[in-house]
Design an enzyme around this catalytic site. Structure first.
Site, PDB file in Angstrom:
ATOM      1  N   TYR A 174      -6.588   1.406 -10.719  1.00 43.96           N
ATOM      2  CA  TYR A 174      -5.968   0.348  -9.908  1.00 43.96           C
ATOM      3  C   TYR A 174      -5.695  -0.912 -10.726  1.00 43.96           C
ATOM      4  CZ  TYR A 174      -6.177   3.331  -5.936  1.00 43.96           C
ATOM      5  OH  TYR A 174      -5.946   4.393  -5.099  1.00 43.96           O
ATOM      6  N   ASP A 185       2.084  -2.233  -2.999  1.00 41.98           N
ATOM      7  CA  ASP A 185       2.560  -3.399  -3.760  1.00 41.98           C
ATOM      8  C   ASP A 185       2.975  -4.502  -2.780  1.00 41.98           C
ATOM      9  OD1 ASP A 185       5.373  -1.328  -4.110  1.00 41.98           O
ATOM     10  OD2 ASP A 185       5.461  -3.227  -3.029  1.00 41.98           O
ATOM     11  N   HIS A 219      -1.537   1.941   3.994  1.00 41.81           N
ATOM     12  CA  HIS A 219      -2.410   2.500   2.956  1.00 41.81           C
ATOM     13  C   HIS A 219      -3.090   1.420   2.136  1.00 41.81           C
ATOM     14  CE1 HIS A 219      -0.116   6.592   2.991  1.00 41.81           C
ATOM     15  NE2 HIS A 219      -0.912   6.441   4.032  1.00 41.81           N
ATOM     16  N   CYS A 228     -15.068  -5.518   0.452  1.00 38.32           N
ATOM     17  CA  CYS A 228     -16.502  -5.446   0.211  1.00 38.32           C
ATOM     18  C   CYS A 228     -17.025  -4.098   0.696  1.00 38.32           C
ATOM     19  CB  CYS A 228     -17.186  -6.582   0.991  1.00 38.32           C
ATOM     20  SG  CYS A 228     -18.966  -6.447   1.033  1.00 38.32           S
ATOM     21  N   THR A 242      10.443   8.163   0.773  1.00 40.75           N
ATOM     22  CA  THR A 242       9.147   8.831   0.892  1.00 40.75           C
ATOM     23  C   THR A 242       9.343  10.343   0.914  1.00 40.75           C
ATOM     24  OG1 THR A 242       7.130   9.101   2.210  1.00 40.75           O
ATOM     25  CG2 THR A 242       9.128   8.524   3.423  1.00 40.75           C
ATOM     26  N   ALA A 290      17.809   3.977  -2.873  1.00 40.17           N
ATOM     27  CA  ALA A 290      17.633   2.978  -1.804  1.00 40.17           C
ATOM     28  C   ALA A 290      18.280   1.661  -2.187  1.00 40.17           C
ATOM     29  CB  ALA A 290      16.136   2.789  -1.536  1.00 40.17           C
TER      30      ALA A 290
END
Ligand code: BV8
Length: 233
Positions: free
Chosen positions: A58, A98, A113, A121, A181, A224
């Protein structure tokens, strides 16, 4: 978010919308998953087994997103224009983590998501903005010193966010548009069937037919960033 379930137009976006901004998709050639096994980086089990690997995955994606040349592309801008025109009758549900939709100007957004630029936490589940890199000494800043932080991301096997609002919005949509997608991840892949069951007109805008392609009323094949500005004009 108020009046989230009034929308007449519900848009679902996936990684293909951010592809022209230079962010990798998941399942195209050289996609994100090719360099990592999903089980290792996008599941709670993977995080428990090797948090440092997941932090690195990540951190890489956050670093890529924060590159100066990664900017909203014409697809993002077209969706912001659509929201400006429709106001409360518009809702954007994104699988993307994002912040390019926000940077393009959209506000009525549900990140089902999670978000790359926040952390959660592990003890309280509370999410906070998190711009720095994770490292294995990443400590909680929100409540209990010493508690671990995790990416604010919905992993496989975890419940997506905002599902109640999304289901309510799909139940009364007049138009459902899926953009960029592959339709391979559930429950997002089910949204077209849910919208169709409520009588909505369903449109797919994608570089190639998705796994759910046959369920759509209309198909627009293309990038797109090229198709959407005309579609929204
Ligand atoms: C859950 C982490 C229970 C974030 C991700 C049946 C029913 C329910 C669940 C399941 C089911 N079967 C299996 C499951 C479990 C699982 C699942 O779906 N597995 C799949 C692999 C079969 N689902 C889950 O675990 C979900 N949780 O179901 O909980 C539940 C359900 C409902 C209610 C209560 C409880 C959790 C899923 C979330 C997993 N997290 N990622 C991150 O790291 O980013 S998924 C990951 O895939 C990303 O979030 C990504 O957004 C998502 C979907 O991928 P896409 O966005 O579609 O990207 P992809 O690369 O695949 O496709 C890009 C497309 O764009 C391509 O078609 C390409 O042609 C096109 N394209 C490319 N360039 C362009 C373009 N199009 C236009 N223009 C371009 N320029």
């Amino acid at each position: 978010m108020d009046n989230v379930y009034k929308p007449r137009v519900v848009v679902l976006t996936g990684a293909g919308v951010s592809a022209e901004s230079g962010l990798k998709t998941f399942r195209d050639n050289n996609g994100l998953w090719e360099n990592h096994r999903v089980e290792d980086v996008a599941t709670p089990e993977g995080f428990a087994a090797d948090p440092a690997l997941v932090y690195r995955f990540y951190n890489e994606r956050r670093a890529q997103l924060q590159q100066p040349d990664v900017q909203p592309n014409p697809a993002h801008k077209a969706l912001a224009k659509l929201e400006q025109a429709l106001g409360e009758q518009f809702l954007l549900v994104t699988q993307n983590v994002d912040d390019l939709h926000e940077r393009a100007g959209n506000q009525r957004i549900l990140h089902m998501h999670g978000k790359l630029l926040s952390a959660r936490c592990c003890k309280t589940g509370r999410a906070i903005v998190w711009q720095d890199d994770f490292d294995d000494t990443t400590e909680c800043r929100c409540c209990l010193p010493g508690e671990q932080m995790r990416p604010d991301i919905v992993w496989f096997g975890e419940v997506p966010m905002h599902m109640d609002d999304i289901i309510m919005a799909l139940a009364q949509a007049d138009v459902f548009i899926a953009i960029g997608t592959s339709g391979q991840v559930y429950p997002a892949a089910n949204f077209v069937a849910m919208a169709a069951d409520s009588g909505a007109r369903t449109i797919e805008i994608n570089l190639e037919p998705s796994q759910q392609n046959s369920l759509f009323d209309e198909h627009i094949v293309g990038r797109a960033g090229e198709v959407l500005p005309e579609f929204v004009a």
